[in-house]
Design a protein around this motif. Structure first.
Motif, PDB file in Angstrom:
ATOM      1  N   ARG A 138     -20.406  54.310 -22.933  1.00  0.00           N
ATOM      2  CA  ARG A 138     -20.450  52.981 -22.335  1.00  0.00           C
ATOM      3  C   ARG A 138     -20.935  53.122 -20.888  1.00  0.00           C
ATOM      4  O   ARG A 138     -20.542  54.041 -20.177  1.00  0.00           O
ATOM      5  N   ASN A 139     -21.753  52.199 -20.487  1.00  0.00           N
ATOM      6  CA  ASN A 139     -22.295  52.120 -19.121  1.00  0.00           C
ATOM      7  C   ASN A 139     -23.365  53.167 -18.822  1.00  0.00           C
ATOM      8  O   ASN A 139     -23.812  53.291 -17.684  1.00  0.00           O
ATOM      9  N   GLY A 153     -25.725  51.921 -22.627  1.00  0.00           N
ATOM     10  CA  GLY A 153     -24.486  51.170 -22.797  1.00  0.00           C
ATOM     11  C   GLY A 153     -24.258  50.125 -21.727  1.00  0.00           C
ATOM     12  O   GLY A 153     -23.113  49.891 -21.324  1.00  0.00           O
ATOM     13  N   ILE A 154     -25.330  49.516 -21.248  1.00  0.00           N
ATOM     14  CA  ILE A 154     -25.250  48.450 -20.245  1.00  0.00           C
ATOM     15  C   ILE A 154     -26.024  47.252 -20.786  1.00  0.00           C
ATOM     16  O   ILE A 154     -27.237  47.338 -21.005  1.00  0.00           O
ATOM     17  N   SER A 155     -25.354  46.146 -20.977  1.00  0.00           N
ATOM     18  CA  SER A 155     -25.974  45.018 -21.676  1.00  0.00           C
ATOM     19  C   SER A 155     -27.198  44.479 -20.946  1.00  0.00           C
ATOM     20  O   SER A 155     -28.164  44.055 -21.589  1.00  0.00           O
ATOM     21  N   GLY A 217     -25.413  57.016 -12.930  1.00  0.00           N
ATOM     22  CA  GLY A 217     -25.988  56.406 -11.743  1.00  0.00           C
ATOM     23  C   GLY A 217     -25.954  54.898 -11.737  1.00  0.00           C
ATOM     24  O   GLY A 217     -25.318  54.269 -10.886  1.00  0.00           O
ATOM     25  N   ASN A 218     -26.630  54.291 -12.700  1.00  0.00           N
ATOM     26  CA  ASN A 218     -26.729  52.840 -12.714  1.00  0.00           C
ATOM     27  C   ASN A 218     -25.385  52.171 -12.950  1.00  0.00           C
ATOM     28  O   ASN A 218     -25.159  51.032 -12.564  1.00  0.00           O
ATOM     29  N   GLY A 395     -23.897  49.626 -10.350  1.00  0.00           N
ATOM     30  CA  GLY A 395     -22.639  49.173 -10.927  1.00  0.00           C
ATOM     31  C   GLY A 395     -22.888  48.052 -11.920  1.00  0.00           C
ATOM     32  O   GLY A 395     -23.871  47.309 -11.812  1.00  0.00           O
ATOM     33  N   ILE A 396     -22.017  47.932 -12.896  1.00  0.00           N
ATOM     34  CA  ILE A 396     -22.168  46.913 -13.932  1.00  0.00           C
ATOM     35  C   ILE A 396     -22.207  45.521 -13.321  1.00  0.00           C
ATOM     36  O   ILE A 396     -22.959  44.648 -13.771  1.00  0.00           O
ATOM     37  N   GLU A 397     -21.431  45.289 -12.275  1.00  0.00           N
ATOM     38  CA  GLU A 397     -21.422  43.993 -11.586  1.00  0.00           C
ATOM     39  C   GLU A 397     -22.248  44.036 -10.299  1.00  0.00           C
ATOM     40  O   GLU A 397     -22.150  43.127  -9.478  1.00  0.00           O
TER      41      GLU A 397
END
Length: 429
Positions: A138-139, A153-155, A217-218, A395-397
């Protein structure tokens, strides 16, 4: 004096001629026209300290004269013939990669982007194991082709409406926001142990490989605890599943080792690399042991992969990293940067977490309830840009300040940046 069209005209042309999927940083972006080591310059001549390195690409500095002089010399003699013909640079580069990568990694395949390298590594894993399923985290972020996007794993990056099947996601080692709601070290590395559950209950049992970035990283510089990858490798070996480490962002000295996985004492079965390999010149590779690599016998080539110019750039980059001790410099400057960020964290609770290794550090910004402080981060980036500092965000957000500067950044550079960062933090109410 060179005349530039300026940011407004670029934005107009971008809107008219570039697909809208490509965004840009900043409300008021600048046109960068020149780079010199750790500095960038815009169309007005203003200087910026680059703390993002083109997203972990320019490890040796912009337009590094020791590297670019060799590139220019090569361009003037032989630029391209395709690797189905014999040239010297790419085999010399493959020899160098066998020397600097850990363990028994030996044989390389060259291409042009990190996406291609990850796609190729997945193909090699399938050829060797004769299996077609994959486990990813995930991520994680692995590319923009159909397969690598499906392993992401990042939408926000999974834009393909029909992703590839047979890919299973395990929890990532995001200790600050544990997906299993546990605390390290009391968790006994539950996120690593969960991979065995994925193998047993989500797959057919015919898994080719597990793929992961040593530091995501992302995802926001998500850094697994020390024993994570050893535990993962034990589980994978038990089920005859290969480990692919994606070193596209983490490679070539950034974490104080040539490759980030070396910080975990694990040798992967296949490793991918790109970005900093060419210090700005498009080149990537995946490398494996001879036992695995030698199963790839059907025809395979990449038209521009390992071309004479990119190979020259990569050879010069590796030489520069070695001769200028950039691994040790990344550790020293990384320790300085982390210490400065920790001092800011004590003063400004907006900084919820600091993580990373060497000069790959992230500072996650949060509100008192731990919710992501994305708006505040954008304010900081804009203010720092106006002061002459380029900092990344991920970061995801999109609430993590990303520090991935050229490894030649100086002690004075970091102190100056931190002083300005403190001034900007003081502006936030």
């Amino acid at each position: 004096m060179t005349q530039y069209i300026g940011p407004e005209a670029i934005l107009e042309k971008k809107k008219k001629y570039i697909m809208p999927c490509l965004a840009h940083f900043y409300k008021e972006p600048k046109q960068f026209v020149r780079g010199s080591m750790q500095y960038l310059y815009d169309h007005t001549g203003k200087e910026y300290l680059d703390c993002f390195a083109g997203i972990s690409v320019i490890n040796c500095g912009h337009c590094n004269p020791e590297i670019t002089s060799k590139i220019c010399e090569q361009v003037q003699s032989l630029q391209h013939v395709c690797n189905v013909y014999l040239t010297e640079n790419f085999v010399n580069l493959a020899e160098q990669l066998a020397e600097v990568t850990p363990g028994n990694l030996q044989k390389s395949f060259f291409c042009s982007t990190g996406t291609e390298a990850n796609e190729g590594a997945a193909l090699l894993a399938s050829i060797y194991t004769k299996n077609s399923e994959f486990i990813a985290l995930r991520n994680g972020l692995h590319g923009r082709t159909k397969l690598t996007m499906s392993m992401t794993g990042i939408s926000m990056w999974r834009t393909d409406p029909n992703p590839v099947g047979g890919i299973h996601f395990a929890p990532n080692a995001y200790c600050y926001r544990c997906p299993l709601d546990k605390k390290y070290p009391d968790c006994d590395l539950a996120c690593a142990n969960a991979i065995e559950d994925v193998i047993k209950y989500a797959t057919s049992g015919n898994v080719a490989a597990y793929i992961a970035e040593p530091i995501q990283g992302n995802a926001g510089i998500v850094t697994p605890p020390k024993g994570y990858f050893k535990r993962v490798k034990e589980i994978l070996d038990q089920y005859n599943i290969l480990m692919i480490t994606d070193e596209v962002q983490t490679g070539f000295g950034r974490t104080g080792k040539m490759f980030a996985i070396e910080n975990y004492g694990v040798v992967p079965d296949i490793m991918t690399m790109a970005k900093a390999l060419g210090n700005g010149t498009p080149i990537s590779a995946f490398i494996a042991s001879a036992k695995i690599a030698d199963t790839y016998t059907k025809p395979g080539a990449s038209t521009l992969g390992g071309n004479p110019v990119s190979s020259t750039a990569a050879l010069a980059t590796i030489e520069y990293i070695k001769t200028h001790n950039l691994c040790s410099k990344a550790l020293a400057r990384g320790a300085q940067l982390r210490s400065g960020l920790e001092l800011l964290q004590k003063k400004y609770p907006l900084i919820g977490d600091i993580r990373g290794i060497g000069l790959m550090l992230g500072a996650e910004l949060v509100h008192p309830d731990k919710s992501p402080a994305s708006i505040e981060l954008d304010f900081i980036l804009e203010e720092m840009k106006d002061r002459g500092f380029i900092i990344g965000k991920n970061g995801i957000e999109r609430n993590v300040l990303a520090f991935q500067p050229p490894l030649i950044i100086t002690e004075e550079n970091i102190n100056t940046m931190l002083n300005n960062l403190e001034d900007v933090f003081a502006k936030i109410k």
